[in-house]
Design a protein around this motif. Structure first.
Motif, PDB file in Angstrom:
ATOM      1  N   TYR A 157       9.309 -15.154 -30.217  1.00 55.17           N
ATOM      2  CA  TYR A 157      10.710 -15.291 -29.805  1.00 55.17           C
ATOM      3  C   TYR A 157      11.557 -14.126 -30.307  1.00 55.17           C
ATOM      4  O   TYR A 157      12.566 -13.786 -29.709  1.00 55.17           O
ATOM      5  CB  TYR A 157      11.285 -16.618 -30.325  1.00 55.17           C
ATOM      6  CG  TYR A 157      11.227 -17.767 -29.332  1.00 55.17           C
ATOM      7  CD1 TYR A 157      10.156 -17.910 -28.463  1.00 55.17           C
ATOM      8  CD2 TYR A 157      12.253 -18.702 -29.276  1.00 55.17           C
ATOM      9  CE1 TYR A 157      10.108 -18.965 -27.570  1.00 55.17           C
ATOM     10  CE2 TYR A 157      12.216 -19.762 -28.381  1.00 55.17           C
ATOM     11  CZ  TYR A 157      11.146 -19.892 -27.525  1.00 55.17           C
ATOM     12  OH  TYR A 157      11.102 -20.926 -26.643  1.00 55.17           O
ATOM     13  N   ASN A 158      11.137 -13.543 -31.436  1.00 56.10           N
ATOM     14  CA  ASN A 158      11.996 -12.494 -31.988  1.00 56.10           C
ATOM     15  C   ASN A 158      11.925 -11.192 -31.211  1.00 56.10           C
ATOM     16  O   ASN A 158      12.660 -10.259 -31.505  1.00 56.10           O
ATOM     17  CB  ASN A 158      11.694 -12.288 -33.468  1.00 56.10           C
ATOM     18  CG  ASN A 158      12.404 -13.362 -34.286  1.00 56.10           C
ATOM     19  OD1 ASN A 158      13.597 -13.621 -34.100  1.00 56.10           O
ATOM     20  ND2 ASN A 158      11.666 -14.025 -35.139  1.00 56.10           N
ATOM     21  N   THR A 169       7.186 -31.064 -32.899  1.00 56.85           N
ATOM     22  CA  THR A 169       8.168 -31.531 -31.915  1.00 56.85           C
ATOM     23  C   THR A 169       7.481 -32.493 -30.933  1.00 56.85           C
ATOM     24  O   THR A 169       6.257 -32.439 -30.759  1.00 56.85           O
ATOM     25  CB  THR A 169       8.797 -30.347 -31.166  1.00 56.85           C
ATOM     26  OG1 THR A 169       7.750 -29.520 -30.673  1.00 56.85           O
ATOM     27  CG2 THR A 169       9.693 -29.551 -32.086  1.00 56.85           C
ATOM     28  N   ASP A 205       6.979 -32.699 -27.890  1.00 61.43           N
ATOM     29  CA  ASP A 205       6.212 -32.219 -26.741  1.00 61.43           C
ATOM     30  C   ASP A 205       4.828 -31.729 -27.148  1.00 61.43           C
ATOM     31  O   ASP A 205       4.034 -31.383 -26.296  1.00 61.43           O
ATOM     32  CB  ASP A 205       6.971 -31.089 -26.043  1.00 61.43           C
ATOM     33  CG  ASP A 205       7.282 -29.931 -26.996  1.00 61.43           C
ATOM     34  OD1 ASP A 205       7.428 -30.184 -28.209  1.00 61.43           O
ATOM     35  OD2 ASP A 205       7.371 -28.789 -26.534  1.00 61.43           O
ATOM     36  N   ARG A 206       4.554 -31.652 -28.425  1.00 63.41           N
ATOM     37  CA  ARG A 206       3.280 -31.094 -28.872  1.00 63.41           C
ATOM     38  C   ARG A 206       2.448 -32.125 -29.613  1.00 63.41           C
ATOM     39  O   ARG A 206       2.117 -31.951 -30.780  1.00 63.41           O
ATOM     40  CB  ARG A 206       3.517 -29.901 -29.786  1.00 63.41           C
ATOM     41  CG  ARG A 206       4.178 -28.764 -29.098  1.00 63.41           C
ATOM     42  CD  ARG A 206       4.196 -27.510 -29.916  1.00 63.41           C
ATOM     43  NE  ARG A 206       5.172 -26.611 -29.349  1.00 63.41           N
ATOM     44  CZ  ARG A 206       4.955 -25.913 -28.250  1.00 63.41           C
ATOM     45  NH1 ARG A 206       3.809 -25.982 -27.632  1.00 63.41           N
ATOM     46  NH2 ARG A 206       5.904 -25.146 -27.768  1.00 63.41           N
ATOM     47  N   GLU A 260       8.084 -20.720 -21.688  1.00 59.85           N
ATOM     48  CA  GLU A 260       8.215 -20.949 -23.126  1.00 59.85           C
ATOM     49  C   GLU A 260       6.934 -20.571 -23.853  1.00 59.85           C
ATOM     50  O   GLU A 260       6.956 -19.974 -24.935  1.00 59.85           O
ATOM     51  CB  GLU A 260       8.568 -22.415 -23.407  1.00 59.85           C
ATOM     52  CG  GLU A 260       8.687 -22.718 -24.887  1.00 59.85           C
ATOM     53  CD  GLU A 260       9.174 -24.126 -25.180  1.00 59.85           C
ATOM     54  OE1 GLU A 260      10.384 -24.361 -25.029  1.00 59.85           O
ATOM     55  OE2 GLU A 260       8.351 -24.988 -25.533  1.00 59.85           O
ATOM     56  N   ILE A 275      12.753 -11.267 -28.142  1.00 60.90           N
ATOM     57  CA  ILE A 275      13.792 -11.464 -27.115  1.00 60.90           C
ATOM     58  C   ILE A 275      15.035 -10.685 -27.539  1.00 60.90           C
ATOM     59  O   ILE A 275      15.526 -10.858 -28.643  1.00 60.90           O
ATOM     60  CB  ILE A 275      14.129 -12.957 -26.948  1.00 60.90           C
ATOM     61  CG1 ILE A 275      12.876 -13.753 -26.595  1.00 60.90           C
ATOM     62  CG2 ILE A 275      15.220 -13.154 -25.900  1.00 60.90           C
ATOM     63  CD1 ILE A 275      13.080 -15.265 -26.636  1.00 60.90           C
ATOM     64  N   GLU A 291       7.907 -25.857 -37.039  1.00 60.99           N
ATOM     65  CA  GLU A 291       8.795 -25.729 -38.169  1.00 60.99           C
ATOM     66  C   GLU A 291       8.120 -26.200 -39.447  1.00 60.99           C
ATOM     67  O   GLU A 291       7.406 -27.196 -39.450  1.00 60.99           O
ATOM     68  CB  GLU A 291      10.044 -26.581 -37.905  1.00 60.99           C
ATOM     69  CG  GLU A 291      11.218 -26.191 -38.735  1.00 60.99           C
ATOM     70  CD  GLU A 291      12.392 -27.131 -38.485  1.00 60.99           C
ATOM     71  OE1 GLU A 291      13.144 -27.369 -39.418  1.00 60.99           O
ATOM     72  OE2 GLU A 291      12.512 -27.633 -37.346  1.00 60.99           O
ATOM     73  N   VAL A 315       5.060 -19.533 -34.124  1.00 60.28           N
ATOM     74  CA  VAL A 315       4.689 -20.058 -32.804  1.00 60.28           C
ATOM     75  C   VAL A 315       5.401 -21.384 -32.521  1.00 60.28           C
ATOM     76  O   VAL A 315       5.038 -22.111 -31.606  1.00 60.28           O
ATOM     77  CB  VAL A 315       3.161 -20.221 -32.646  1.00 60.28           C
ATOM     78  CG1 VAL A 315       2.504 -18.853 -32.508  1.00 60.28           C
ATOM     79  CG2 VAL A 315       2.553 -21.017 -33.787  1.00 60.28           C
ATOM     80  N   GLY A 316       6.411 -21.723 -33.334  1.00 60.19           N
ATOM     81  CA  GLY A 316       7.263 -22.858 -32.991  1.00 60.19           C
ATOM     82  C   GLY A 316       6.991 -24.134 -33.740  1.00 60.19           C
ATOM     83  O   GLY A 316       7.447 -25.201 -33.334  1.00 60.19           O
ATOM     84  N   ARG A 345       6.792 -17.802 -26.728  1.00 60.04           N
ATOM     85  CA  ARG A 345       6.509 -18.115 -28.134  1.00 60.04           C
ATOM     86  C   ARG A 345       5.255 -17.404 -28.621  1.00 60.04           C
ATOM     87  O   ARG A 345       5.173 -17.013 -29.780  1.00 60.04           O
ATOM     88  CB  ARG A 345       6.422 -19.626 -28.347  1.00 60.04           C
ATOM     89  CG  ARG A 345       5.142 -20.276 -27.939  1.00 60.04           C
ATOM     90  CD  ARG A 345       5.159 -21.778 -28.177  1.00 60.04           C
ATOM     91  NE  ARG A 345       3.931 -22.379 -27.700  1.00 60.04           N
ATOM     92  CZ  ARG A 345       2.869 -22.607 -28.467  1.00 60.04           C
ATOM     93  NH1 ARG A 345       2.914 -22.324 -29.749  1.00 60.04           N
ATOM     94  NH2 ARG A 345       1.771 -23.127 -27.973  1.00 60.04           N
TER      95      ARG A 345
END
Lengths: 369, 849
Positions: B499-500, B181, B183-184, B491, B502, B33, B30-31, B495
């Motif tokens: 993403y996989n 990141t 933004d979170r 986004e 896509i 890392e 879910v983004g 997510r």
């Protein structure tokens, strides 16, 4: 083996005597066969074919014979002379061939002695990898865009949605020109080239932007204050993240091989939304994570995947700042560091080798990678 | 951000049997890392031991060593046949009778450190008494762990030697660490990570238990007064839009925090300090809301939030006195005494100490930009500033304060005031009218409307229908200030769906124009130089202030007008290069110092020159495309950066060998290199001597120009003084070429000249000229006089010697003539030659020999 028959007395031969003619012819043929060099053959020719050779003299005597004998003697002497001439010609050809062969043997040299008078030059592999990637994209219909290394802050940051409070704008990351409020920086990425392109060109835009970039990192095994990136930007109608994946996959195949798979995950970058991070299957262990010796793969560190770099759909704020209507056009961008690609693809151990300028480094790579 | 699995499991259901690696992988999907995994890597036996006796001895190396006898229960029997374990220990912070943690032979400590019985200070040590750091419990390695201190005397009283210490200390628990990141910000909490993990599992109903869903008392007027008086908001955003204050009285600040809390803080990488501090940190990790605890006795009036005044100072908790900036947002006591820099770090004076009985808890929300600026300005990154900068949920403050109050009263023995302060100026985020097809159009996957709505609701968004089927009204949850418009929601949908999923579609541009002429020409230049034996290198463009002096560049030369960096990596190299040769020589020197005697290098790169006074580059708005005039000013402020080729060589350019001696690189190799680059681009150039151009040798420098006189570059031997000043080998040669000039001159279609197929006529001529007449002038004169049939002029011999008049030399030329339409006669050729010699004689004083 006999030498040239120099003391032979030709006067003893008579054109009228078939036995004498026969003997002279046999002598000549024997001498021809005995000649072992072109010089000897030349002497034989003078003795046995020359003006004072027995057969020439016999030939001269024919005129003095009675008409009744002329025909037969002429035939006999002519046959003998033709036989000698043919034998000389044949031997000449033989001996010339032998001589030509011998010269080639005598002229032999030792081709293994080193003979480099001038060390060949070489291109720097950073440039070669850049060319490889650029050429492949040009082949797919993209164009190569460039921009200055010393860049306006607005183009390097603001227009890319990196506002005044963004951490990257701090002095510990970015080289600022003196005075600090000059509004000029050494570009920290190749992205200002995207901005310049979008400002100056109408979509569709498909560009790759390779170039030198700068960050205030001291040189160590994995950092260098001056390094290289290559970035791709596409702006067109109807572009989606699927196209972004497609472009990245093409990129990975060019660099690391046709069979390399990728996986993607969500990430964050100010200049893209949605943003994406891409990994590709390790080209060394093919995803197994194990090295040759059974330990961890030294290329991917055992994970089986290698991080490629960030990407995403160009942020609407960036499009608007560049005068592109996000309701009409969409686009994507991605990029990566050339040094890292070089380290991965060519097993370069660290940054030092790439920046020190030691001739041994470039000379390994030749003119194409 | 870390999260122990056991903590995550309190807020969400982990998949059965999920390991730390599994949970980390789910978060990646879910983004988030994966950064690291901690814990779970200790192999026992690790047991509770009781120190029965020790013999303390001072060693020769100055260390004090204790030879201990430790009861480790049944484990000791295996190794020392019924006796207690003999263990050598370097720490002295324990007494006989203390319970300690003992690692026994056969165990493996974190980091792969295998334990065996081994001889230390002359005695066999059957294991080791452990410090916190050694078992991965914390960073403390000043002494060994004494369990009564770590766990409290009550808990320690229940322990028996031989008990498993791995379970006791929670060392088997794994802690994941995710890279969050910017933004979170909400993921800087176990609450946020648990929510994300729940999403990774498909957001099953009831699968997320929000720790912020606690009952909080209503605000009232009886709380400690708080006034927000921000007179100078940054970008019109108030510095503080939420301030919850709660008071707990009568706590015993000397009571330790509960062991479970200390353990969790340790797992989070935070050192336990005291109950009040530990509670604020614990709640911050749980909910992402930074808290601050003040000693109420040190406060004399209302808490006032205001901007700093010029010249104000504060000594922060880290003991550093800081001069404050008028942009810094402060927490003050009655507007006077400064309690701290809001959201960054508190002051030392109001710190909670061991004598504190009454505590005021602050749970506030600050403007991210304001906090970010203060944090950078003071180079002070704290757990609080990290969170505020990235955005804290402004609605979580009351719950966070409530949790802190509950924990303080439960473990500190105090009682909460019924006064509840809550200054709330927060506004709910604007609703966004989302086209439900937009995520699909951005991502390239066809997401059904219901799926989009479901995902947004799972994320905490309020989704309401609008009149038309295609649009919905979306209101982002309070912890997601990053969700603003369509791409943000796209986004999220992508997510959560993965993403996989896509697909990969190669884009198909309508066709490009290939490389530009300049791009191709630069490759030609580089390949020509590499083909001529030069090796390409890339050098840093940073140069020293005195480099122009060492290069003997004259005052007023434009190469002295270098741009300067405000923050160079090294003060020794603050300028950017104005010539490539000036940095290329660094690479030459390095090669020579590494034992390469014969070095020939080149570099293609930009040089930087301000081109007059440096204009300030404007920074226009980014809301729309700047006007053409504004853009022109931005572009114009960027200094010119022409591309140059630099070439250097020293040592032999041709090697010695069985064929004979080598040939040192000399000035002529540089002229030839420049000529071959020009020839590769089919650009005719002229060469003349240049006596005054440093860093070159005054008598061995060629100036190369286009036929119209435009400067292309210089080539030759460097000045001996420059070589000495730069520590370069004698006779080092160099050239610098303005590639942009050559490229511009080559950007044209070369027009082919017809050539004759009649035989050429050759004739030689030797000319006696004064030695100071350049051969180039003689050749030019011959060419001028020889007529149209002249095909080539070659200088095949230069002779200076005794047989000639002093100060003269003989130049021997071979002239090649050819006519377009006939075979030339000898008389014709002689006539041409005489005409050529006549012009040369007139122009240069040449006399035919």
């Amino acid at each position: 083996m006999s030498g040239p028959n120099t003391d032979y007395d030709p006067v003893e031969v008579s054109a009228l005597d078939p036995a004498a003619i026969e003997a002279a012819s046999e002598d000549a043929l024997a001498a021809i066969a005995a000649a072992t060099s072109l010089d000897q053959l030349k002497a034989v020719r003078i003795s046995h074919q020359g003006e004072r050779s027995p057969l020439a003299l016999a030939n001269r005597e024919i005129g003095a014979l009675p008409p009744s004998a002329k025909a037969e003697a002429g035939k006999r002497v002519g046959r003998a002379r033709a036989g000698v001439a043919a034998a000389i010609a044949a031997r000449q050809t033989e001996l010339e061939a032998e001589r030509d062969e011998r010269i080639l043997v005598e002229e032999r040299v030792d081709v293994t002695v080193p003979a480099t008078r001038r060390t060949p030059g070489a291109r720097h592999p950073i440039e070669l990898v850049t060319q490889r990637l650029a050429d492949a994209f040009v082949g797919m219909g993209w164009e190569v865009a460039e921009g200055p290394e010393l860049e306006a802050e607005w183009l390097n940051f603001d227009a890319l949605n990196l506002g005044p409070d963004h951490p990257a704008r701090q002095m510990q990351d970015t080289f600022f020109l003196d005075p600090v409020d000059s509004g000029l920086v050494l570009r920290t990425h190749t992205s200002p080239v995207q901005v310049r392109t979008m400002l100056e060109q109408e979509p569709p835009i498909y560009i790759v932007a390779p170039g030198k970039v700068f960050r205030t990192d001291d040189l160590d095994a994995t950092h260098t204050p001056v390094f290289h990136q290559i970035e791709c930007l596409a702006i067109d109608k109807g572009l989606t993240m699927a196209h972004l994946r497609g472009a990245i996959d093409a990129f990975v195949r060019i660099m690391f091989g046709e069979e390399i798979r990728t996986r993607v995950r969500c990430s964050y970058f100010p200049f893209t939304e949605p943003s994406m991070e891409t990994d590709f299957v390790c080209f060394a262990c093919h995803g197994a994570g194990a090295g040759d010796a059974g330990g961890q793969c030294r290329v991917c560190g055992g994970s089986g995947w290698i991080e490629l770099g960030g990407s995403g759909m160009v942020n609407h704020k960036v499009l608007r700042a560049c005068g592109i209507d996000p309701d009409v056009h969409s686009g994507f961008a991605f990029g990566l560091g050339i040094e890292r690609a070089l380290m991965l693809r060519h097993g370069v151990q660290g940054m030092h080798e790439m920046v020190e300028g030691d001739i041994r480094f470039s000379q390994q790579f030749g003119m194409e990678v | 951000m870390r999260a122990p699995l056991t903590w995550l499991a309190e807020y969400t259901d982990l998949a059965p049997g999920a390991s730390g690696a599994d949970v980390a992988a789910s978060l990646v999907s879910v983004g988030l890392e994966e950064e690291d995994l901690h814990g779970g890597d200790l192999v026992g036996p690790l047991v509770v031991g009781r120190v029965l006796a020790f013999d303390e001895q001072k060693q020769k190396n100055g260390k004090t060593i204790r030879f201990c006898v430790v009861d480790v229960g049944p484990h000791g029997q295996m190794l020392t046949e019924g006796r207690a374990q003999e263990i050598v220990c370097g720490a002295t912070n324990f007494a006989v009778g203390d319970l300690v943690v003992v690692v026994l032979p056969g165990a493996v400590l974190p980091g792969g450190f295998a334990i065996s019985a081994r001889k230390t200070y002359g005695q066999i040590s059957n294991g080791m008494i452990c410090s916190e750091a050694e078992i991965g419990l914390g960073s403390d390695h000043d002494g060994i762990i004494v369990l009564s201190r770590l766990l409290g005397p009550e808990r320690a009283a229940d322990l028996t030697p031989g008990d498993d210490a791995i379970a006791l200390l929670g060392l088997a628990e794994e802690t994941i660490e995710a890279n969050v990141t910017p933004d979170r910000g909400y993921c800087f909490s176990v609450r946020g990570l648990a929510r994300e993990y729940w999403h990774s599992q498909g957001s099953p109903a009831g699968g997320f238990r929000d720790p912020a869903a606690v009952t909080t008392p209503e605000r009232n007027e009886r709380g400690h007064e708080v006034r927000v008086e921000d007179a100078a908001p940054i970008s019109a955003v108030p510095g503080c839009d939420r301030f919850v204050a709660r008071v707990v009285r009568g706590i015993d600040a000397t009571r330790p925090s509960p062991a479970w809390m200390r353990r969790r803080l340790t797992q989070m990488g935070m050192r336990p300090i005291s109950l009040a501090v530990d509670v604020t940190n614990y709640v911050m990790f749980a909910l992402g809301q930074p808290l601050h605890a003040y000693d109420l006795d040190t406060l004399s009036g209302p808490i006032v939030v205001r901007r700093a005044r010029a010249g104000e100072r504060l000594t922060t908790l880290d003991g550093v006195e800081r001069v404050l900036d008028v942009e810094d947002l402060l927490i003050t006591d009655a507007g006077q005494d400064i309690l701290g820099v809001a959201g960054v770090m508190g002051g030392a004076a109001s710190e909670v100490g061991s004598s504190t009985t009454d505590v005021l808890i602050e749970a506030a929300h600050f403007d991210p930009a304001s906090i970010a600026r203060s944090s950078r300005r003071h180079q002070l990154v704290s757990e609080a500033s990290k969170r505020f900068e990235r955005g804290v949920d402004p609605q979580v403050a009351p719950a966070a304060a409530q949790l802190a109050v509950e924990l303080l009263t439960a473990h500190g023995g105090g009682e909460a005031d019924d006064g509840v302060t809550d200054v709330d100026d927060t506004t709910s985020p604007a609703a966004y009218r989302l086209d439900v097809t937009q995520p699909g159009r951005i991502v390239g996957v066809d997401y059904p409307r219901e799926r989009v709505v479901q995902i947004l609701r799972d994320l905490g968004c309020e989704v309401t229908a609008t009149g038309d089927e295609r649009h919905v009204e979306v209101r982002a949850p309070s912890w997601r200030p990053d969700l603003v418009d369509g791409p943000d929601y796209a986004e999220e949908v992508a997510r959560i769906e993965g993403y996989n999923t896509i697909p990969s579609i190669t884009p198909t541009p309508t066709g490009g124009r290939g490389l530009t002429h300049a791009q191709k020409a630069r490759r030609v230049v580089a390949n020509a130089l590499a083909g001529a034996g030069f090796t390409e290198v890339l050098t840093y463009p940073f140069v020293a202030e005195d480099l122009a002096d060492r290069l003997m560049i004259s005052a007023g030369d434009e190469r002295r007008h270098a741009v300067r960096l405000a923050n160079p990596l090294s003060d020794e190299r603050p300028l950017l290069r104005t010539s490539v040769v000036s940095t290329l020589v660094d690479a030459l020197r390095r090669n020579v110092s590494r034992g390469h005697r014969d070095v020939a290098l080149f570099e293609l790169g930009m040089v930087f020159r301000p081109g007059g006074p440096l204009d300030q580059a404007p920074i226009p708005s980014v809301l729309t495309r700047p006007s053409d005039e504004a853009l022109r000013q931005v572009y114009a402020a960027v200094p010119a950066q022409p591309r140059r080729a630099g070439i250097v060589a020293s040592g032999h350019i041709e090697h010695a060998g069985w064929w004979g001696p080598g040939r040192p690189a000399d000035w002529s190799d540089m002229v030839v290199a420049v000529r071959s680059v020009a020839a590769a681009l089919a650009v005719p150039v002229l060469v003349v001597g240049d006596h005054g151009h440093r860093p070159w040798h005054p008598g061995r420098c060629a100036r190369v120009t286009l036929e119209d006189g435009t400067l292309v570059g210089h080539a030759g031997e460097l000045h001996p003084k420059v070589l000495a000043a730069l520590d370069l080998p004698a006779r080092t040669v160099a050239a610098e070429i303005d590639i942009d000039v050559l490229i511009a001159a080559s950007d044209r279609a070369v027009q082919a000249l017809p050539f004759s197929t009649y035989p050429p006529a050759l004739t030689d001529v030797a000319l006696l000229v004064r030695s100071d007449v350049p051969a180039g002038e003689v050749e030019a004169a011959l060419r001028a006089g020889a007529g149209d049939c002249l095909e080539a002029v070659a200088l095949f011999d230069v002779y200076e010697g005794d047989r000639l008049e002093a100060g003269h030399r003989s130049l021997a030329y071979r002239l090649t003539f050819r006519a377009a339409d006939r075979t030339l006669t000898t008389d014709e050729v002689n006539g041409f030659r005489d005409a050529a010699v006549a012009v040369a004689a007139q122009a240069t004083g040449a006399v035919q020999r």
